[in-house]
Design an enzyme around this catalytic site. Structure first.
Site, mmCIF file in Angstrom:
data_model
loop_
_atom_site.group_PDB
_atom_site.id
_atom_site.type_symbol
_atom_site.label_atom_id
_atom_site.label_comp_id
_atom_site.label_asym_id
_atom_site.label_seq_id
_atom_site.Cartn_x
_atom_site.Cartn_y
_atom_site.Cartn_z
ATOM 1 N N SER A 119 0.841 -1.195 0.000
ATOM 2 C CA SER A 119 0.000 0.000 0.000
ATOM 3 C C SER A 119 0.881 1.252 0.000
ATOM 4 O O SER A 119 1.715 1.409 -0.879
ATOM 5 C CB SER A 119 -0.949 -0.032 1.203
ATOM 6 N N ASP A 169 -8.242 -6.093 -5.581
ATOM 7 C CA ASP A 169 -7.860 -4.831 -4.932
ATOM 8 C C ASP A 169 -8.648 -3.672 -5.533
ATOM 9 O O ASP A 169 -8.456 -3.299 -6.686
ATOM 10 C CB ASP A 169 -6.357 -4.603 -5.085
ATOM 11 N N HIS A 216 -7.906 -5.028 -1.020
ATOM 12 C CA HIS A 216 -6.624 -4.379 -0.753
ATOM 13 C C HIS A 216 -5.930 -4.976 0.471
ATOM 14 O O HIS A 216 -4.701 -5.048 0.521
ATOM 15 C CB HIS A 216 -6.839 -2.879 -0.561
#
Length: 377
Positions: A153, A316, A349
């Site tokens: 991330s 994601d 995610h």
């Protein structure tokens, strides 16, 4: 404690008293950095790996800070003996990034010139500023060149920034579930969070320290964020359309299980994070763009010399795989040979924090290859 844990670890701190120059032109000193290390640095100092945490993470990536800790560090399943980032082989470093609230200087820190928290007087910072401060830490530790910089991330953004800004300082990078710039949709979700905090009457233009904390605003911001961390399938699997109360659907104050989940996690988050830090960090995420200062996105990515392993996840929602595919294609056009693994997952995610087995196999193979390559130079 879990098996194969690195065990008890102590968070360390270093304070840099020289002036730190932000990308904005602002100057700040002193700056303290919180960090943890796992494993041992070898004599050649060529086995060091920097792990970069995500938006609300900390330096505590593995092990336990106390025998009483109920949970280990945030990436404990990936860092330790025999794990993806094998502490029997590598020296692992994780620092709390600039502007956070887990030991590194940020908006909640005391301004030595006033004796009060910086609040909104703290300079706006960028991902590049985070990386520049990390480099100061790596220099302080006496490491000339990192074996790898890895993270998921926003941690992946830092890994990319390392490769672009300091191409001579790392042999490899592993950016996971990330991008070289975020989408307008991601900015839109951050805008909801920003609006929620700043409209909380207790926020008081960032001057709430020692007063009532803007709990409602930060909780709502976290709720909006949580939606982007999951996927449609994970929402269905975890909650379905189940109702959480006994009052039935005609009870005005009744709610679904998914509502209960968001509410619980939103308010739980307010017990551990600073609202101003959250605002500053999502600002850094929004303005992050590898092309800044290099003319074009292609030119910036063309600066990457490090061997690269990109990992993405099919579901994601926040950082869709096509963003990584674009980077990989640009690198190939520049004669590079990046590796890319797109993992089938329903976790969205958050998969980078949950899909341990699938990530471990490709990371171990990649790092072993890089380590042997460096050792034979």
């Amino acid at each position: 404690m879990k098996e194969n844990s690195v065990g008890l670890v102590k968070t360390k701190y270093v304070t840099f008293k020289d002036d730190f120059y932000f990308e904005s032109g602002r100057i700040l000193s002193p700056i303290t950095v919180a960090y943890e290390t796992y494993g041992k640095l070898n004599e050649k100092k060529d086995n060091a790996i920097l792990i970069c945490h995500a938006l609300t993470g900390s330096a505590h990536a593995a092990g336990y800070n106390s025998p009483d800790d109920q949970k280990p560090g945030w990436w404990d399943d990936m860092i330790g003996p025999g794990k993806a980032f094998d502490t029997d082989k590598y020296f692992i470093i994780c620092s709390n990034f600039l502007g956070s609230c887990y030991g590194t200087t940020g908006p909640a820190s005391i301004d030595p010139s006033t004796g009060k928290p910086y609040g909104l007087k703290f300079p706006v910072f960028t991902v590049k500023d985070m990386v520049k401060l990390q480099k100061k830490l790596i220099d302080y530790l006496g490491i000339e060149k990192l074996l790898c910089v890895a993270g998921g991330s926003m941690g992946g953004m830092q890994a990319l920034e390392w490769a672009v800004t300091f191409p001579e300082k790392t042999y490899s990078i592993i950016p996971i579930a990330t991008a070289g710039r975020i989408t307008p949709m991601a900015i839109a979700f951050n805008t909801i969070g920003r609006f929620a905090i700043m409209k909380d009457p207790n926020w008081m233009n960032g001057d709430y320290y020692g007063k009532t904390f803007p709990r409602d605003g930060l909780a709502i911001a976290r709720m909006a964020g949580h939606i982007t961390y999951m996927s449609d399938k994970s929402f269905h699997k975890k909650f379905g359309r189940r109702y959480a109360t006994f009052g039935g659907i005609y009870d005005f104050f009744g709610y679904f299980e998914v509502e209960n989940y968001l509410r619980y996690n939103g308010y739980k988050f307010t017990e551990r994070f600073d609202a101003n830090s959250y605002l500053y960090i999502i600002k850094a995420m929004d303005i992050f763009d590898l092309s800044y200062g290099y003319g074009s996105y292609e030119e910036a990515i063309g600066r990457i010399e490090a061997d690269s392993l990109f990992i993405t996840f099919t579901s994601d929602f926040l950082f869709p795989s096509y963003q990584t595919e674009e980077i990989v294609n640009i690198m190939k056009n520049h004669g590079k040979n990046p590796e890319w693994v797109n993992i089938e997952s329903d976790y969205g995610h958050d998969a980078f924090l949950l899909e341990f087995d699938t990530q471990t196999s490709c990371i171990k193979e990649f790092l072993s290859k890089i380590y042997n390559k460096v050792a034979n130079q």
